[in-house]
Design an enzyme around this catalytic site. Structure first.
Site, PDB file in Angstrom:
ATOM      1  N   VAL A   9       0.860  -1.172   0.000  1.00 36.15           N
ATOM      2  CA  VAL A   9       0.000   0.000   0.000  1.00 36.15           C
ATOM      3  C   VAL A   9       0.902   1.229   0.000  1.00 36.15           C
ATOM      4  O   VAL A   9       2.055   1.173   0.426  1.00 36.15           O
ATOM      5  CB  VAL A   9      -0.956   0.055   1.215  1.00 36.15           C
ATOM      6  CG1 VAL A   9      -2.046  -1.004   1.089  1.00 36.15           C
ATOM      7  CG2 VAL A   9      -0.197  -0.103   2.520  1.00 36.15           C
ATOM      8  N   SER A  10       0.362   2.355  -0.469  1.00 39.31           N
ATOM      9  CA  SER A  10       1.170   3.558  -0.613  1.00 39.31           C
ATOM     10  C   SER A  10       1.303   4.373   0.668  1.00 39.31           C
ATOM     11  O   SER A  10       2.257   5.116   0.848  1.00 39.31           O
ATOM     12  CB  SER A  10       0.588   4.451  -1.715  1.00 39.31           C
ATOM     13  OG  SER A  10       0.568   3.753  -2.939  1.00 39.31           O
ATOM     14  N   THR A  11       0.310   4.244   1.573  1.00 36.23           N
ATOM     15  CA  THR A  11       0.338   5.008   2.817  1.00 36.23           C
ATOM     16  C   THR A  11       0.058   4.099   3.995  1.00 36.23           C
ATOM     17  O   THR A  11      -0.563   3.036   3.849  1.00 36.23           O
ATOM     18  CB  THR A  11      -0.698   6.150   2.810  1.00 36.23           C
ATOM     19  OG1 THR A  11      -2.016   5.584   2.649  1.00 36.23           O
ATOM     20  CG2 THR A  11      -0.439   7.113   1.661  1.00 36.23           C
ATOM     21  N   GLN A  14      -3.678   2.624   5.101  1.00 35.53           N
ATOM     22  CA  GLN A  14      -4.438   1.805   4.165  1.00 35.53           C
ATOM     23  C   GLN A  14      -4.425   0.328   4.555  1.00 35.53           C
ATOM     24  O   GLN A  14      -4.302  -0.550   3.715  1.00 35.53           O
ATOM     25  CB  GLN A  14      -3.876   1.967   2.748  1.00 35.53           C
ATOM     26  CG  GLN A  14      -4.094   3.346   2.152  1.00 35.53           C
ATOM     27  CD  GLN A  14      -3.514   3.451   0.747  1.00 35.53           C
ATOM     28  OE1 GLN A  14      -2.393   3.038   0.487  1.00 35.53           O
ATOM     29  NE2 GLN A  14      -4.294   4.005  -0.161  1.00 35.53           N
TER      30      GLN A  14
END
Length: 217
Positions: A9-11, A14
């Site tokens: 996930v990017s952050t 999440q």
């Protein structure tokens, strides 16, 4: 068959995204009788394969400790057609597969390799087109005199104080530390200033005043 289940996930907020990816891979693993070794990258961009869990997964595959790399979606693995093509080349050379559940692609088959290359190319083309449309839209807005960005929540007094402190030679870090000590709210309304947030306020204020500050950092 043992596979590496890769999650990304990017952050950090999440977690639900990680859970959804894990559930999809686990369901397929149960259906096909796989043993899964999980590797996870949180708060990592998909623009590059230089991620800790990816490196661990590739090391396992190269050592023959797993037969395939499994992802729930292509963009969880990479958004770069160059990186993806390189990954396919490595997989073919070392004898392991890449499986993307969202596309139903399994690169252990010739058809799967072809589809994977086409999909990766289309994904990068779409990303580039979105970036191009965004740049064109911003340029058009600037040409019409639209001031871009969110309105600052910092008071005029605070903004002017930052410009004044910069003119006295204080660095962005020193000003941030002072704002934090004084408990002054940030642009976003929080209590934690960083050098970049000071720089942002200074840039906006100086632009509004039609002046320029010194070049300290």
């Amino acid at each position: 068959m043992k596979v590496v289940g890769y999650l990304r996930v990017s952050t950090t907020d999440q977690e639900h995204g990680i859970d959804a990816q894990r559930a999809a891979i686990a369901a397929e693993a149960e259906r096909r009788g796989w043993e899964v070794e999980w590797k996870e990258d949180a708060a990592k961009s998909g623009r590059s394969l230089e991620r800790p869990a990816v490196r661990e997964a590739l090391a396992m595959l190269a050592a023959g400790e797993a037969s395939a790399l499994v992802v729930s979606k292509l963009d969880r693995l990479t958004r770069s057609v160059h990186d993806f093509s390189g990954l396919l080349t490595t997989a073919a050379r070392e004898g392991w597969g890449v499986i993307m559940l969202d596309l139903g692609v399994d690169t252990t088959t010739p058809a799967g390799k072809l589809v994977a290359n086409v999909v990766a190319a289309v994904a990068e083309w779409e990303r580039d087109m979105i970036a191009l449309r965004t740049r064109e839209g911003l340029a058009a807005a600037r040409a019409k005199g639209v001031r871009l960005g969110r309105p600052s929540r910092v008071s005029p007094d605070t903004a002017e104080s930052i410009v004044h402190l910069r003119s006295e030679g204080l660095t962005y870090r020193a000003i941030a530390d002072r704002r934090n000590a004084e408990g002054v709210p940030t642009v976003a309304g929080g209590l934690k200033w960083h050098p970049n947030s000071v720089r942002s306020v200074e840039s906006g204020r100086v632009a509004g005043l039609g002046t320029r500050s010194g070049g300290l950092t």
